[in-house]
Design an enzyme around this catalytic site. Sequence first.
Site, short mmCIF file in Angstrom:
data_model
loop_
_atom_site.label_atom_id
_atom_site.label_comp_id
_atom_site.label_asym_id
_atom_site.label_seq_id
_atom_site.Cartn_x
_atom_site.Cartn_y
_atom_site.Cartn_z
N LYS A 1 21.95 24.03 45.86
CA LYS A 1 23.10 23.43 46.56
C LYS A 1 24.37 24.14 46.15
O LYS A 1 24.45 24.80 45.11
CB LYS A 1 23.19 21.94 46.27
CG LYS A 1 23.40 21.57 44.79
CD LYS A 1 24.83 21.68 44.29
CE LYS A 1 24.97 21.34 42.81
NZ LYS A 1 26.30 21.69 42.24
N ASP B 1 23.10 14.54 40.01
CA ASP B 1 22.83 15.09 41.33
C ASP B 1 21.35 15.04 41.72
O ASP B 1 20.99 15.50 42.80
CB ASP B 1 23.37 16.51 41.47
CG ASP B 1 22.84 17.45 40.41
OD1 ASP B 1 22.11 17.00 39.51
OD2 ASP B 1 23.17 18.65 40.46
#
Length: 281
Positions: free
Chosen positions: A6, A132
């Site tokens: 990401k 995350d």
Amino acid sequence: MRAVAKVNLYLKVLRRREDGFHELRTLFVPLSEPADEVTCRWTGEPGIRVSSDQPELPRDLDNLAGQAAARYAALAGLEPTWNFHIVKRIPMTAGLGGGSSDAAAALRLLQERYRALPAAQLAALALELGSDVPFFLAPRPAWAEGRGERLTPLDLELPPLSLLLINPRFPVRAGWAYARLAEARKSDDPAGPERLLAALRTRDPDAIGGALHNDLGFALYDKFPILRLLRDFLRSHGAAGVEISGSGPTLFALCRTPEHRAQLRNELAEAFPVDLFDAEL
């Protein structure tokens, strides 16, 4: 199972919480590449093992994927007989979420096989592993708040954009970056998210590049001059925008076309000893 990387197109640290974590507002975007591959063999032999094609990657329960599996087994009341193997392509401690993505992939593999935990309990388990990790349970563009666990899917389709990831071949721990936030922090910018959304709607690379933001970047640029050199080199060679992803040190450059990205890649490879990855939004 693919464990994707990401980038954070926007990362604002709002405050330090009483639990020691930081309150965030960030835009997570999953990438096409680089991606790890996580597999699991159901061996019949008691225990949890984690191996990798990279000898420096922590193994077994020292690996976050192994810890994820152990917690899944405890919550589900299962006797684990699992051998995980990680083909590592995402650089480690690079701000790209590789370890978190591997842990989420392990949880997804177990959930696909056993269906033992409700979605809310699986998300809570993921958050225990890292801020995350919940995002990687179902990676798609999303605003994240709280520690990063309150996810709101992005309500617009991202334009097709070409990114070049630049990893300078040294690690940065997230704790280091957050610990140095106060001395480098800039004033609040409450209109930042709206400016980025407006830029994404225009699909104009220059507008998008100008709206990229990362509060953690200031300390990283101060501490590591190579990051400033890379940023300035990319800007002077036509990148529409350059920012650090997460807690760094990986930079991502917004390129105008795939051809422009190929040109930048060649020029960087000649000038700097870095690892380069093509990625698409």
